[in-house]
Design a protein around this motif. Structure first.
Motif, short mmCIF file in Angstrom:
data_model
loop_
_atom_site.label_atom_id
_atom_site.label_comp_id
_atom_site.label_asym_id
_atom_site.label_seq_id
_atom_site.Cartn_x
_atom_site.Cartn_y
_atom_site.Cartn_z
N HIS A 34 0.85 -1.06 0.27
CA HIS A 34 -0.47 0.19 -0.47
C HIS A 34 0.40 1.49 -0.35
O HIS A 34 1.46 1.38 0.34
CB HIS A 34 -0.32 0.07 1.09
N SER A 99 -6.80 2.20 -4.24
CA SER A 99 -7.46 1.27 -3.87
C SER A 99 -9.14 1.38 -2.97
O SER A 99 -8.40 2.12 -2.01
CB SER A 99 -6.69 0.65 -2.01
N ARG A 104 -12.80 -0.68 -6.73
CA ARG A 104 -11.27 -1.95 -7.34
C ARG A 104 -13.88 -2.97 -7.43
O ARG A 104 -13.54 -3.44 -9.01
CB ARG A 104 -11.89 -2.46 -6.00
#
Length: 129
Positions: A34, A99, A104
């Motif tokens: 991340h 993210s 997504r």
């Protein structure tokens, strides 16, 4: 008959793309790193009605990586200068994805919806012959 074949082909390509995206997202959840990215630019092709953000983040070695999100469009909150969470595979930082839940789901839902629509059109065309 050619139209039915093209609908089936397009439907299968969409479903295949959705499956690949789901697999990539599973790998990103398991092995992803991340980082925080920043929207550095907004590119717009002459034929497009919307712009595509260009996001930059630093990988684990501190190298800058730029990418364009897989999911684009209005309502995804990627204005110029915005800070966004990013996840990427260490061996493939160019495979980075934004993210957020919205990003997504957006690509996967779009691909599977396209697949269902094309395959449905092929079935309807076959039944109405």
């Amino acid at each position: 008959m050619i139209g039915v074949g093209l609908c089936v082909l397009a439907g299968l390509l969409c479903v295949g793309g959705g499956v690949r995206e789901v697999r990539l997202q599973a790998r990103l959840r398991r092995y992803g790193v991340h980082a925080e990215g920043v929207v550095m630019d907004q590119e717009q092709a002459p034929s497009d009605d919307f712009s595509t953000p260009v996001i930059e983040f630093a990988d684990q070695q501190g190298r800058p990586v730029r990418f364009r999100p897989a999911a684009t469009g209005t309502g995804l909150g990627l204005d110029l200068g915005a800070h966004v969470p990013v996840v990427y595979l260490p061996e493939q930082p160019e495979s980075a994805r934004v993210s957020t839940r919205k990003h997504r789901r957006s690509r996967v839902v779009g691909l599977f919806t396209g697949g269902v629509l094309f395959l449905g059109a092929a079935v309807l065309a076959t039944l109405t012959r």
